[in-house]
Design a protein around this motif. Structure first.
Motif, PDB file in Angstrom:
ATOM      1  N   MET A   1      28.491 -34.839 109.618  1.00 16.22           N
ATOM      2  CA  MET A   1      27.143 -34.463 109.219  1.00 16.22           C
ATOM      3  C   MET A   1      26.472 -35.604 108.473  1.00 16.22           C
ATOM      4  O   MET A   1      27.140 -36.417 107.829  1.00 16.22           O
ATOM      5  N   LYS A   2      25.155 -35.695 108.598  1.00 18.59           N
ATOM      6  CA  LYS A   2      24.406 -36.725 107.892  1.00 18.59           C
ATOM      7  C   LYS A   2      24.181 -36.298 106.444  1.00 18.59           C
ATOM      8  O   LYS A   2      23.795 -35.160 106.182  1.00 18.59           O
ATOM      9  N   LEU A   3      24.434 -37.211 105.528  1.00 17.81           N
ATOM     10  CA  LEU A   3      24.316 -36.925 104.106  1.00 17.81           C
ATOM     11  C   LEU A   3      23.262 -37.822 103.460  1.00 17.81           C
ATOM     12  O   LEU A   3      23.155 -39.003 103.809  1.00 17.81           O
ATOM     13  N   LYS A   4      22.516 -37.258 102.540  1.00 19.10           N
ATOM     14  CA  LYS A   4      21.583 -38.027 101.729  1.00 19.10           C
ATOM     15  C   LYS A   4      22.184 -38.097 100.331  1.00 19.10           C
ATOM     16  O   LYS A   4      22.241 -37.085  99.622  1.00 19.10           O
ATOM     17  N   ILE A   5      22.633 -39.280  99.965  1.00 23.47           N
ATOM     18  CA  ILE A   5      23.394 -39.461  98.728  1.00 23.47           C
ATOM     19  C   ILE A   5      22.601 -40.306  97.750  1.00 23.47           C
ATOM     20  O   ILE A   5      22.066 -41.361  98.121  1.00 23.47           O
ATOM     21  N   VAL A   6      22.534 -39.869  96.506  1.00 23.94           N
ATOM     22  CA  VAL A   6      21.900 -40.639  95.438  1.00 23.94           C
ATOM     23  C   VAL A   6      22.959 -40.994  94.412  1.00 23.94           C
ATOM     24  O   VAL A   6      23.665 -40.111  93.892  1.00 23.94           O
ATOM     25  N   VAL A   7      23.091 -42.277  94.121  1.00 23.23           N
ATOM     26  CA  VAL A   7      24.043 -42.756  93.125  1.00 23.23           C
ATOM     27  C   VAL A   7      23.297 -43.037  91.823  1.00 23.23           C
ATOM     28  O   VAL A   7      22.345 -43.825  91.798  1.00 23.23           O
ATOM     29  N   LEU A   8      23.720 -42.386  90.745  1.00 20.13           N
ATOM     30  CA  LEU A   8      23.149 -42.655  89.430  1.00 20.13           C
ATOM     31  C   LEU A   8      23.862 -43.869  88.843  1.00 20.13           C
ATOM     32  O   LEU A   8      25.076 -43.839  88.627  1.00 20.13           O
ATOM     33  N   ALA A   9      23.124 -44.927  88.610  1.00 24.13           N
ATOM     34  CA  ALA A   9      23.720 -46.161  88.098  1.00 24.13           C
ATOM     35  C   ALA A   9      22.942 -46.642  86.888  1.00 24.13           C
ATOM     36  O   ALA A   9      21.746 -46.370  86.754  1.00 24.13           O
ATOM     37  N   ASP A  54      30.408 -44.202 105.333  1.00 23.45           N
ATOM     38  CA  ASP A  54      31.214 -44.731 106.433  1.00 23.45           C
ATOM     39  C   ASP A  54      31.790 -43.603 107.288  1.00 23.45           C
ATOM     40  O   ASP A  54      31.887 -43.721 108.515  1.00 23.45           O
ATOM     41  N   GLN A  55      32.178 -42.506 106.639  1.00 21.16           N
ATOM     42  CA  GLN A  55      32.831 -41.393 107.339  1.00 21.16           C
ATOM     43  C   GLN A  55      31.844 -40.465 108.030  1.00 21.16           C
ATOM     44  O   GLN A  55      32.242 -39.679 108.889  1.00 21.16           O
ATOM     45  N   ASN A  56      30.572 -40.553 107.635  1.00 18.52           N
ATOM     46  CA  ASN A  56      29.556 -39.651 108.186  1.00 18.52           C
ATOM     47  C   ASN A  56      28.382 -40.480 108.709  1.00 18.52           C
ATOM     48  O   ASN A  56      27.420 -40.741 107.973  1.00 18.52           O
ATOM     49  N   PRO A  57      28.440 -40.903 109.944  1.00 17.25           N
ATOM     50  CA  PRO A  57      27.390 -41.763 110.526  1.00 17.25           C
ATOM     51  C   PRO A  57      26.002 -41.145 110.367  1.00 17.25           C
ATOM     52  O   PRO A  57      25.823 -39.935 110.525  1.00 17.25           O
ATOM     53  N   GLY A  58      25.046 -42.010 110.047  1.00 16.68           N
ATOM     54  CA  GLY A  58      23.681 -41.561 109.842  1.00 16.68           C
ATOM     55  C   GLY A  58      23.365 -41.219 108.402  1.00 16.68           C
ATOM     56  O   GLY A  58      22.208 -40.937 108.070  1.00 16.68           O
ATOM     57  N   SER A  59      24.375 -41.246 107.530  1.00 14.43           N
ATOM     58  CA  SER A  59      24.164 -40.949 106.114  1.00 14.43           C
ATOM     59  C   SER A  59      23.496 -42.122 105.423  1.00 14.43           C
ATOM     60  O   SER A  59      23.573 -43.275 105.876  1.00 14.43           O
ATOM     61  N   THR A  60      22.827 -41.848 104.305  1.00 17.37           N
ATOM     62  CA  THR A  60      22.168 -42.905 103.534  1.00 17.37           C
ATOM     63  C   THR A  60      22.603 -42.825 102.075  1.00 17.37           C
ATOM     64  O   THR A  60      22.901 -41.743 101.558  1.00 17.37           O
ATOM     65  N   VAL A  61      22.613 -43.980 101.436  1.00 17.60           N
ATOM     66  CA  VAL A  61      22.971 -44.083 100.021  1.00 17.60           C
ATOM     67  C   VAL A  61      21.843 -44.796  99.289  1.00 17.60           C
ATOM     68  O   VAL A  61      21.431 -45.890  99.695  1.00 17.60           O
ATOM     69  N   LYS A 112      11.774 -35.532  93.163  1.00 23.98           N
ATOM     70  CA  LYS A 112      10.748 -36.253  93.929  1.00 23.98           C
ATOM     71  C   LYS A 112      11.351 -36.851  95.205  1.00 23.98           C
ATOM     72  O   LYS A 112      10.703 -36.833  96.262  1.00 23.98           O
ATOM     73  N   ILE A 113      12.573 -37.372  95.107  1.00 21.65           N
ATOM     74  CA  ILE A 113      13.238 -37.919  96.301  1.00 21.65           C
ATOM     75  C   ILE A 113      13.390 -36.820  97.347  1.00 21.65           C
ATOM     76  O   ILE A 113      13.099 -37.011  98.520  1.00 21.65           O
ATOM     77  N   GLY A 114      13.867 -35.665  96.917  1.00 21.09           N
ATOM     78  CA  GLY A 114      13.919 -34.484  97.771  1.00 21.09           C
ATOM     79  C   GLY A 114      15.059 -34.430  98.768  1.00 21.09           C
ATOM     80  O   GLY A 114      15.530 -35.472  99.260  1.00 21.09           O
ATOM     81  N   ASP A 115      15.532 -33.222  99.044  1.00 20.14           N
ATOM     82  CA  ASP A 115      16.556 -32.955 100.069  1.00 20.14           C
ATOM     83  C   ASP A 115      17.818 -33.784  99.868  1.00 20.14           C
ATOM     84  O   ASP A 115      18.414 -34.276 100.837  1.00 20.14           O
ATOM     85  N   VAL A 116      18.242 -33.939  98.624  1.00 23.61           N
ATOM     86  CA  VAL A 116      19.447 -34.718  98.322  1.00 23.61           C
ATOM     87  C   VAL A 116      20.668 -33.819  98.474  1.00 23.61           C
ATOM     88  O   VAL A 116      20.712 -32.704  97.950  1.00 23.61           O
ATOM     89  N   ASP A 117      21.672 -34.297  99.202  1.00 26.31           N
ATOM     90  CA  ASP A 117      22.903 -33.526  99.405  1.00 26.31           C
ATOM     91  C   ASP A 117      23.913 -33.753  98.288  1.00 26.31           C
ATOM     92  O   ASP A 117      24.576 -32.818  97.848  1.00 26.31           O
ATOM     93  N   ILE A 118      24.041 -35.010  97.852  1.00 29.39           N
ATOM     94  CA  ILE A 118      25.042 -35.346  96.840  1.00 29.39           C
ATOM     95  C   ILE A 118      24.433 -36.295  95.814  1.00 29.39           C
ATOM     96  O   ILE A 118      23.826 -37.308  96.180  1.00 29.39           O
ATOM     97  N   VAL A 119      24.591 -35.953  94.554  1.00 29.55           N
ATOM     98  CA  VAL A 119      24.252 -36.855  93.451  1.00 29.55           C
ATOM     99  C   VAL A 119      25.576 -37.264  92.821  1.00 29.55           C
ATOM    100  O   VAL A 119      26.382 -36.406  92.434  1.00 29.55           O
ATOM    101  N   ILE A 120      25.822 -38.561  92.725  1.00 26.08           N
ATOM    102  CA  ILE A 120      27.110 -39.026  92.240  1.00 26.08           C
ATOM    103  C   ILE A 120      26.912 -40.161  91.240  1.00 26.08           C
ATOM    104  O   ILE A 120      26.055 -41.026  91.433  1.00 26.08           O
TER     105      ILE A 120
END
Length: 289
Positions: A1-9, A54-61, A112-120
């Motif tokens: 599945m495609k994931l929309k991931i936001v990394v808090l840095a 890498d494991q879920n093609p089409g995902s974004t970070v 505001k970013i919206g539709d985020v699947d994972i916040v890490i």
């Protein structure tokens, strides 16, 4: 599945080099006087995000950070390692934020970013060591959270399987998406920068990082991907009273660099008499007991 991931840095001051100018008169960290680095545990979190990509093609970070314009370096370092985009929250109204005000701003930006699947993000930052921001973001977004993550084992059927380190051992849990995850420093270290990505993104900047005299300004029209997202309090529809110092109920009184030094030393033999004498002395001085 495609994931929309936001990394808090977070770009943090190197706490190994705290000097006399480390604090401002207002009691906040004088970041200009300290070397700035990528918060170590946030790098562990970035690696977990990149593995999921890498494991879920089409995902974004994407990298989400808050700080002065120079904090854009954190986004670039993420892009060099394989992230796709980034957002810098920079505004004088964000300055001096404690964990409560920081989590408010980050949560507003994620909405505001919206539709985020994972916040890490990392478990904690080395300049505060509170481990509060990740859980506070989860609470403000109303999301499930998993803390003390060591490894994200798989993502299937809208759920993450996560191994986490807890007192007394390790446990494996499942978390439905969307969710917030915080990662330990004992997790896998982040991959090194990719040379091709460094060449691609080395001129990537936020608008506030540029000057009119910059000889590379022409690139930003030719290559839109070199313009990093830059948001103010108004851009995220934030309440100024909940940002920065205004929204911070806690204040840092002082930061000091303390070096412990032994006042005296002595040499003891391994005889029963010396050991017995040392134990009695430690007990009498209330050092142990």
């Amino acid at each position: 599945m495609k994931l929309k991931i936001v990394v808090l840095a977070k770009q943090v001051p190197d706490t190994r080099n705290v000097g006399k100018d480390a604090m401002t008169a207002e009691g906040t960290v004088n970041r200009a006087a300290l070397p700035a680095i990528f918060n170590p545990e946030d790098l562990n979190a970035l690696e977990q995000a990149l593995r999921l990509k890498d494991q879920n093609p089409g995902s974004t970070v994407g990298i989400l950070t808050m700080g002065p314009p120079r904090a854009g370096e954190i986004i670039r370092e993420g892009l060099y390692r394989g992230a796709d985009t980034g957002w810098l929250l920079t505004d004088r109204l964000f300055a001096g934020a404690d964990t409560l005000a920081t989590s408010y701003a980050l949560a507003a930006a994620i909405k505001k970013i919206g539709d985020v699947d994972i916040v890490i993000g990392g478990r904690q930052a080395i300049d505060g060591d509170t481990a509060q921001v990740g859980p506070q973001v989860a609470q403000k977004l109303g999301l499930n959270q998993v803390t003390y993550t060591e490894d994200i084992l798989k993502c299937e059927e809208g759920k993450l399987t996560i191994r986490r380190h807890i007192d007394g051992g390790v446990e494996t849990v499942e978390a439905p998406l969307p969710c917030v995850i915080t990662v330990n420093g004992s997790a896998a270290p982040c991959r090194p920068c990719n040379a091709k990505l460094v060449m691609k993104y080395k001129r990537a900047t936020c608008p506030m990082e540029r000057s009119d005299e910059d000889t590379y300004n022409y690139l930003y029209e030719e290559r839109p991907y070199l313009t990093l997202n830059q948001w103010s309090v108004a851009d995220i529809d934030g309440d100024p009273e909940q940002c920065g110092l205004a929204g911070s109920p806690t204040k840092v009184k002082a930061v000091k660099n303390i070096v412990f030094q032994a006042k005296e030393s002595r040499t003891l033999t391994c005889s029963d008499t010396d050991v017995d004498g040392l134990m009695k002395e430690l007990l009498n001085e209330k050092i142990i007991g």
